[in-house]
Write a protein that holds these residues in place. Structure first.
Motif, PDB file in Angstrom:
ATOM      1  N   UNK A   1      -3.669  48.443  56.433  1.00  0.00           N
ATOM      2  CA  UNK A   1      -2.695  48.314  58.238  1.00  0.00           C
ATOM      3  C   UNK A   1      -2.245  46.879  58.000  1.00  0.00           C
ATOM      4  N   UNK A   2      -0.581  47.115  57.587  1.00  0.00           N
ATOM      5  CA  UNK A   2       0.143  46.622  57.748  1.00  0.00           C
ATOM      6  C   UNK A   2       0.299  45.981  58.970  1.00  0.00           C
ATOM      7  N   UNK A   3       0.582  46.197  60.382  1.00  0.00           N
ATOM      8  CA  UNK A   3       0.339  45.539  61.561  1.00  0.00           C
ATOM      9  C   UNK A   3      -1.016  43.762  61.438  1.00  0.00           C
ATOM     10  N   UNK A   4      -1.805  44.434  61.199  1.00  0.00           N
ATOM     11  CA  UNK A   4      -3.162  42.878  60.544  1.00  0.00           C
ATOM     12  C   UNK A   4      -1.847  41.405  61.082  1.00  0.00           C
ATOM     13  N   UNK A   5      -3.304  40.987  61.354  1.00  0.00           N
ATOM     14  CA  UNK A   5      -2.913  39.212  60.635  1.00  0.00           C
ATOM     15  C   UNK A   5      -2.840  38.574  59.696  1.00  0.00           C
ATOM     16  N   UNK A   6      -4.323  39.832  59.652  1.00  0.00           N
ATOM     17  CA  UNK A   6      -5.107  39.235  57.621  1.00  0.00           C
ATOM     18  C   UNK A   6      -4.032  40.459  56.644  1.00  0.00           C
ATOM     19  N   UNK A   7      -2.884  41.310  57.369  1.00  0.00           N
ATOM     20  CA  UNK A   7      -2.829  41.614  55.642  1.00  0.00           C
ATOM     21  C   UNK A   7      -1.860  41.083  54.855  1.00  0.00           C
ATOM     22  N   UNK A   8      -1.045  39.962  55.172  1.00  0.00           N
ATOM     23  CA  UNK A   8      -0.973  38.935  53.493  1.00  0.00           C
ATOM     24  C   UNK A   8      -1.515  38.592  53.144  1.00  0.00           C
ATOM     25  N   UNK A   9      -3.077  38.405  53.349  1.00  0.00           N
ATOM     26  CA  UNK A   9      -4.320  37.611  52.604  1.00  0.00           C
ATOM     27  C   UNK A   9      -4.575  38.516  51.132  1.00  0.00           C
ATOM     28  N   UNK A  10      -3.878  39.992  51.564  1.00  0.00           N
ATOM     29  CA  UNK A  10      -4.149  41.035  50.815  1.00  0.00           C
ATOM     30  C   UNK A  10      -3.281  41.555  49.771  1.00  0.00           C
ATOM     31  N   UNK A  11      -3.779  41.993  48.723  1.00  0.00           N
ATOM     32  CA  UNK A  11      -2.649  42.439  47.350  1.00  0.00           C
ATOM     33  C   UNK A  11      -2.869  44.050  47.705  1.00  0.00           C
ATOM     34  N   UNK A  12      -2.016  45.144  47.860  1.00  0.00           N
ATOM     35  CA  UNK A  12      -2.942  45.947  48.161  1.00  0.00           C
ATOM     36  C   UNK A  12      -1.822  47.194  47.338  1.00  0.00           C
ATOM     37  N   UNK A  13      -2.459  48.413  46.932  1.00  0.00           N
ATOM     38  CA  UNK A  13      -1.768  49.095  45.976  1.00  0.00           C
ATOM     39  C   UNK A  13      -1.838  50.807  46.393  1.00  0.00           C
ATOM     40  N   UNK A  14      -0.911  50.639  47.919  1.00  0.00           N
ATOM     41  CA  UNK A  14      -0.834  51.675  48.868  1.00  0.00           C
ATOM     42  C   UNK A  14      -1.079  53.449  47.291  1.00  0.00           C
ATOM     43  N   UNK A  15      -0.367  53.126  46.731  1.00  0.00           N
ATOM     44  CA  UNK A  15      -0.098  54.918  45.826  1.00  0.00           C
ATOM     45  C   UNK A  15      -1.451  54.987  45.223  1.00  0.00           C
ATOM     46  N   UNK A  16      -2.965  54.216  44.894  1.00  0.00           N
ATOM     47  CA  UNK A  16      -3.775  54.648  45.148  1.00  0.00           C
ATOM     48  C   UNK A  16      -4.743  55.826  45.838  1.00  0.00           C
ATOM     49  N   UNK A  17      -5.081  56.780  45.428  1.00  0.00           N
ATOM     50  CA  UNK A  17      -6.021  57.928  46.010  1.00  0.00           C
ATOM     51  C   UNK A  17      -7.531  57.464  46.701  1.00  0.00           C
ATOM     52  N   UNK A  18      -7.767  56.065  45.963  1.00  0.00           N
ATOM     53  CA  UNK A  18      -8.953  56.141  45.859  1.00  0.00           C
ATOM     54  C   UNK A  18      -8.837  54.994  46.534  1.00  0.00           C
ATOM     55  N   UNK A  19      -9.579  55.173  47.586  1.00  0.00           N
ATOM     56  CA  UNK A  19      -9.932  53.619  48.424  1.00  0.00           C
ATOM     57  C   UNK A  19     -10.595  52.096  48.064  1.00  0.00           C
ATOM     58  N   UNK A  20     -11.215  52.286  46.762  1.00  0.00           N
ATOM     59  CA  UNK A  20     -12.139  51.901  46.002  1.00  0.00           C
ATOM     60  C   UNK A  20     -10.719  50.322  45.471  1.00  0.00           C
ATOM     61  N   UNK A  21      -9.405  51.243  44.692  1.00  0.00           N
ATOM     62  CA  UNK A  21      -8.286  50.622  43.769  1.00  0.00           C
ATOM     63  C   UNK A  21      -7.480  50.883  45.537  1.00  0.00           C
ATOM     64  N   UNK A  22      -7.643  50.261  46.259  1.00  0.00           N
ATOM     65  CA  UNK A  22      -5.941  50.044  46.710  1.00  0.00           C
ATOM     66  C   UNK A  22      -5.907  48.469  46.415  1.00  0.00           C
ATOM     67  N   UNK A  23      -7.288  48.081  46.741  1.00  0.00           N
ATOM     68  CA  UNK A  23      -7.255  46.551  47.025  1.00  0.00           C
ATOM     69  C   UNK A  23      -8.055  46.360  46.137  1.00  0.00           C
ATOM     70  N   UNK A  24      -8.026  44.776  45.059  1.00  0.00           N
ATOM     71  CA  UNK A  24      -8.263  44.477  44.258  1.00  0.00           C
ATOM     72  C   UNK A  24      -9.891  43.357  45.363  1.00  0.00           C
ATOM     73  N   UNK A  25     -10.547  44.017  44.789  1.00  0.00           N
ATOM     74  CA  UNK A  25     -12.442  43.659  43.893  1.00  0.00           C
ATOM     75  C   UNK A  25     -12.881  42.617  43.889  1.00  0.00           C
ATOM     76  N   UNK A  26     -12.788  41.177  43.883  1.00  0.00           N
ATOM     77  CA  UNK A  26     -13.323  40.008  43.479  1.00  0.00           C
ATOM     78  C   UNK A  26     -14.030  40.043  41.593  1.00  0.00           C
ATOM     79  N   UNK A  27     -13.931  40.714  40.343  1.00  0.00           N
ATOM     80  CA  UNK A  27     -14.309  40.878  39.197  1.00  0.00           C
ATOM     81  C   UNK A  27     -14.651  42.023  39.621  1.00  0.00           C
TER      82      UNK A  27
END
Length: 794
Positions: A464-490
């Motif tokens: 959700x790029x419109x979120x006020x918290x969007x800039x807190x995270x790094x996303x990978x929109x090209x990934x198909x699996x939702x688990x891989x669209x962002x970095x989970x700690x370790x």
């Protein structure tokens, strides 16, 4: 017959190639591989180093029981890290672990195919390692240095920026032609992933006569704050050598060497193989709150301590936020003294609970803590450290959902203020815990499960790029699996990792007037313990510290680090750390391992840490992330013996510099192994538990000893007076007063003789035993089995 053939085949598969014609170059070049796992705290240690021989990498290993491990180099380089892949065989970059069940002495054989695939064979021990090439150069072998001896280095230990330090080396026979002092600056980031040294100075040392041999000396002024490395390059008629740190393994720490006496080896071709001495240079104005060295902590996992308000307990099927865990129900324990639930893992039998981790609740809360403040104070405790209490769906609360609100299952913001106020009336400070490295996937910030109003950065599992918290995270929109669209700690998808460079997050975390950091200090907190500190950039912590000290000048800052924490004690980040090196060193000693190993680990910290930080370390025995002390000491084999060993560990903890931390329940014999069993509920008698009253009395006696004897809190620690496998004798000095502490990890009484560092005719026993005579400056002391003594000058 078939068993015999199978055994022969196994032996052949492990035997190194015999003919030189069959030998092939090492497929990984000069890389050095280590077995890194549970049996060595995942460190790269010399005793678990693979040797390449002709066609494969070999390691002889003695171990018992199931072990989880990876095979990797010192840097965890992806192409050189082999985790558990298909059919349990090694695979480059695999996130899982290799697992094997060992039964004594084995040879491990790691072979690499031309296609890059790997295979690990484990069989009886058959490999004969290449013996080390003997060093015979007398001029090199007799060259000495000791970083804790004024003859060779002065001043001792960590020093403020601008200090000039003198270095000397010397040998006993002719032949040392030249010596160079090499000064380097250390760079280390993250959880020791990056660790290297950049050259700073090479100083030709000045020769001077020394008996039959020759000595060399040099001086260097350390102008800037930092962690430095130093070593000596020697030149004789027979070659060049490195006079360097020793090979002692330091718990959890990637770098080897406990400092003190040096070792000499041939100068390696790869400078990364040199073991540097470390020199800490801190800010001249580095101050730690005066009260920190007088603290005895009570360390609480709030959900499991005491249920003071049953109306806020999470309940399955309820309509409140605390009644849901992500997209699952919570589980509620029917009885307070049940074991925590452990869901079934792959191929494992569970305990009858659901398949979800961290969603079982007992009902502990802030009201329960408030109710038991008098009990906590009776322990001799004057500070409470709590794992996170802010809104979060799990029982551990590290998956933060709202940094500015107390979790409703724990109470309200007003309850926190009341806790701080009531604790203060009893002379107790309160230190909360949080992570500024990651949040919960189930939070307004992220909102993966849609449990909050829209506006999260990953609403309902969509970016959700419109979120006020969007800039807190790094996303990978090209990934198909939702688990891989962002970095989970370790790699944990429940814990989305924050981009700590985000200006918006930094403002929310500490820059704004109502930031998380300021808010809870204003509400009564006496400091902060910060989770997973190594994963947060240093510049973040530098700014954060300034805000903490500006908001509350005497607030204490504590980092969660497990390894040598020198880099955090330069005056610009933290005051203290959770001292896991102390934990492992003392527990292993109490369990019967050599006092020399404990002393080496503790002496490293005495030398590397500034005194003001060393005196404020949170000295642990149990934590919510490691098996409890009683488990480590053998509760499952001989409970009575394990409790006596625990008394020894607590005796050492209460008589050593730093701030002892009592993990809730340890004082009444609460045990438990790996998570979640190390987080069992406190065994209150009115809830059907059976607290050990005798053990509790011993804890109280030892905390009283610490409070009654300021020397044990304020006295400067000197080098050990005596160390052997069983007995360790230490000296503390405060002005013209001295304290001598002695411990014995043997089941039999031990008598030792040692020289005193001060004049005295007799020493008084702080625990009421007979006075001890001093003859010609020496003491003959008998120490009881599995306990210790404290002797004081009159």
């Amino acid at each position: 017959m078939f068993k015999t053939l199978a055994l022969c085949a196994a032996l052949l598969s492990l035997a190194p190639a015999a003919r030189a014609a069959e030998c092939k170059p090492a497929p990984l070049g000069d890389a050095v591989l280590y077995l890194r796992g549970n049996l060595n705290n995942w460190a790269a240690q010399n005793g678990q180093t693979f040797e390449y021989r002709c066609d494969a990498y070999y390691l002889n290993l003695e171990a018992k029981g199931p072990q989880a491990f990876k095979i990797a180099d010192e840097d965890w380089t992806p192409r050189l890290t082999f985790g558990g892949g298909a059919q349990g065989q090694p695979e480059r970059g695999a996130a899982g672990n290799l697992t094997r069940d060992f039964h004594g002495k084995h040879t491990l054989r790691l072979s690499l195919a031309t296609d890059g695939s790997a295979r690990l064979a484990v069989g009886p021990q058959t490999f004969k390692p290449t013996p080390a090439r003997p060093l015979t150069d007398r001029a090199a072998l007799t060259t000495h240095f000791d970083s804790r001896n004024d003859e060779f280095k002065t001043p001792f230990g960590a020093q403020p920026a601008g200090s000039e330090i003198s270095f000397s080396i010397g040998n006993d026979v002719p032949g040392l032609k030249r010596a160079t002092l090499v000064i380097e600056r250390r760079r280390m980031s993250g959880n020791q992933e990056q660790l290297d040294y950049e050259p700073l100075a090479r100083i030709d040392m000045t020769p001077h006569s020394r008996g039959l041999g020759v000595g060399f000396s040099a001086r260097y002024r350390f102008a800037e704050v930092g962690i430095y490395g130093y070593w000596f390059e020697l030149e004789t008629a027979e070659g060049r050598y490195a006079l360097q740190n020793n090979t002692d393994a330091i718990y959890w720490t990637r770098e080897k060497g406990s400092m003190g006496p040096a070792t000499v080896e041939r100068l390696p071709a790869d400078a990364r193989r040199i073991r540097r001495y470390r020199q800490t240079i801190h800010a001249p104005d580095f101050q730690v709150p005066d009260w920190a060295r007088d603290v005895v902590y009570y360390y609480v996992f709030p959900e499991r301590f005491r249920n003071g308000d049953k109306s806020n307990d999470p309940r399955p099927g309820g309509g409140r936020l605390q009644d849901r865990y992500q997209d699952h129900d919570v589980e509620r324990h029917a009885r307070w003294n049940e074991k925590p639930f452990k869901p079934a893992g792959p191929g494992q039998k569970g305990d009858g609970s659901d398949a979800v981790y961290n969603n079982d609740f007992f009902g502990g809360d802030l009201a329960g803590l408030i109710d038991k403040l008098d009990y906590i104070r009776s322990l001799g405790v004057n500070a409470i450290y709590m794992t996170p209490i802010f809104r979060a769906p799990s029982n551990h609360k590290y998956d933060t959902a709202d940094y500015k609100q107390i979790d409703p299952a724990f109470g309200t913001n007003d309850d926190f203020a009341r806790l701080c106020a009531e604790a203060a009336k009893r002379g107790i400070r309160v230190i909360p815990d949080t992570s500024l490295n990651h949040v919960g996937a189930d939070s307004p910030y992220f909102n993966r499960f849609g449990n909050y109003p829209s506006g999260g950065a990953f609403d309902g599992g969509k970016i959700n790029p419109a979120s006020p918290y969007y800039g807190w995270f790094k996303f990978k929109p090209d990934e198909k699996d939702p688990d891989k669209q962002y970095q989970g700690w370790v790699g944990v998808s429940d814990l989305p990792e924050i981009d700590k460079a985000s200006p918006s997050f930094r403002a929310y975390a500490y820059r704004d007037e109502d930031s998380v950091t300021r808010l809870w200090l204003d509400r009564g907190a006496s400091g902060w313990r910060m989770d997973v500190a190594p994963w947060v950039p240093d510049d973040f912590w530098r700014e954060w510290r300034q805000v903490v000290k500006a908001t509350k000048p005497d607030a204490l800052t504590i980092a969660e680090t497990w390894f040598d924490a020198s880099k955090y004690f330069l005056g610009d980040m933290f005051d203290s750390t959770m001292n896991y090196i102390f934990r492992n060193a003392v527990l292993d000693y109490a369990a019967g391992k050599s006092g020399r190993t404990m002393a080496a680990n503790l002496e490293l910290m005495r030398e590397a840490y500034p005194p003001q930080a060393f005196s404020a370390l949170m000295n642990l025995l149990s934590t919510h992330d490691q098996p409890r002390a009683l488990h480590h000491l053998g509760e499952d084999r001989d409970l009575a013996l394990a409790k006596q060993r625990l008394r020894l560990a607590v005796f050492f903890q209460m008589t050593y510099p730093g701030a002892p931390a009592i993990y809730y329940g340890d004082e009444v014999g609460l045990g438990g192994g790996e998570d979640p069993f190390n987080r069992a509920p406190y065994p209150w008698a009115d809830e059907g538990g059976q607290p050990d009253a005798a053990l509790l009395a011993d804890f109280k006696r030892l905390t009283r000893l610490r409070h009654d004897q300021p020397m044990l809190r304020h006295g400067r620690l000197g080098p050990p007076l005596h160390v052997d496998d069983h007995v360790v004798v230490l000296a503390r000095q405060d002005g013209d007063r001295w304290a001598i502490t002695a411990t014995n990890n043997s089941p039999q009484a031990r008598t030792v003789k040692f020289a005193l560092p001060m004049p005295a005719e007799r020493l008084l026993d702080a625990l009421g035993g007979p006075a001890v005579a001093v003859q010609d400056g020496e003491v003959l002391l008998t120490v009881s089995p599995l306990f210790g003594r404290v002797l004081l000058t009159p």
